[in-house]
Design a protein around this motif. Structure first.
Motif, PDB file in Angstrom:
ATOM      1  N   ASN A   1       0.825  -1.209   0.000  1.00 44.88           N
ATOM      2  CA  ASN A   1       0.000   0.000   0.000  1.00 44.88           C
ATOM      3  C   ASN A   1       0.860   1.260   0.000  1.00 44.88           C
ATOM      4  O   ASN A   1       0.586   2.209  -0.736  1.00 44.88           O
ATOM      5  CB  ASN A   1      -0.934   0.014   1.212  1.00 44.88           C
TER       6      ASN A   1
ATOM      7  N   GLN B   1       1.126   4.267  -2.726  1.00 46.25           N
ATOM      8  CA  GLN B   1       0.902   5.667  -2.349  1.00 46.25           C
ATOM      9  C   GLN B   1       2.084   6.525  -2.802  1.00 46.25           C
ATOM     10  O   GLN B   1       1.891   7.624  -3.328  1.00 46.25           O
ATOM     11  CB  GLN B   1       0.739   5.782  -0.828  1.00 46.25           C
TER      12      GLN B   1
ATOM     13  N   GLY C   1      -1.596   8.636  11.070  1.00 45.40           N
ATOM     14  CA  GLY C   1      -2.289   7.375  10.851  1.00 45.40           C
ATOM     15  C   GLY C   1      -2.891   6.820  12.119  1.00 45.40           C
ATOM     16  O   GLY C   1      -2.281   6.857  13.190  1.00 45.40           O
ATOM     17  N   TYR C   2      -4.108   6.327  11.998  1.00 45.79           N
ATOM     18  CA  TYR C   2      -4.795   5.656  13.100  1.00 45.79           C
ATOM     19  C   TYR C   2      -4.922   4.180  12.748  1.00 45.79           C
ATOM     20  O   TYR C   2      -5.333   3.833  11.636  1.00 45.79           O
ATOM     21  CB  TYR C   2      -6.186   6.280  13.303  1.00 45.79           C
TER      22      TYR C   2
ATOM     23  N   GLY D   1      -3.630   2.775   9.467  1.00 48.60           N
ATOM     24  CA  GLY D   1      -2.966   3.966   8.947  1.00 48.60           C
ATOM     25  C   GLY D   1      -1.679   4.254   9.704  1.00 48.60           C
ATOM     26  O   GLY D   1      -0.710   4.773   9.142  1.00 48.60           O
TER      27      GLY D   1
ATOM     28  N   GLN E   1       0.950   2.175   8.270  1.00 43.13           N
ATOM     29  CA  GLN E   1       1.423   2.781   7.030  1.00 43.13           C
ATOM     30  C   GLN E   1       2.351   3.957   7.316  1.00 43.13           C
ATOM     31  O   GLN E   1       3.340   4.153   6.605  1.00 43.13           O
ATOM     32  CB  GLN E   1       0.237   3.227   6.175  1.00 43.13           C
ATOM     33  N   ALA E   2       2.067   4.729   8.347  1.00 44.12           N
ATOM     34  CA  ALA E   2       2.953   5.833   8.713  1.00 44.12           C
ATOM     35  C   ALA E   2       4.326   5.308   9.114  1.00 44.12           C
ATOM     36  O   ALA E   2       5.358   5.863   8.715  1.00 44.12           O
ATOM     37  CB  ALA E   2       2.333   6.651   9.845  1.00 44.12           C
TER      38      ALA E   2
END
Length: 91
Positions: free
Chosen positions: A25, A29, A52-53, A56, A59-60
């Protein structure tokens, strides 16, 4: 519901569900921002913050490790750096 966590038990698709990672992902991005939108074309366009939560947040973390020159800082809320056995309860 149908998701990667049920791919081996769901009779509709089974193992045919594609294996997609957080890294996949993030690479997509980065491709979108850099190659398609030309946003990351020079040092002045460095991302100021990646927030990011939960997923997310993963991903951060991935952005900061994979592309440290593109990210100034990250803010992670409820994101683990790896999944433990207790996380399986929620997946």
């Amino acid at each position: 519901s149908f998701s990667p966590s049920t791919m081996l038990t769901d009779s509709r698709e089974g193992a045919a569900f594609p294996h997609v990672t957080v890294g996949d992902n993030v690479r997509l991005q980065r491709t979108l921002l850099g190659e398609e939108l030309k946003f990351l074309s020079d040092d002045s366009s460095k991302l100021k913050l990646i927030y990011g939560y939960s997923m997310g947040g993963l991903q951060a973390y991935e952005w900061s490790m994979r592309y440290p020159n593109d990210v100034k800082r990250i803010a992670v809320v409820c994101g683990a750096s790896h999944c433990s056995e207790i996380n399986e309860v929620f997946l």
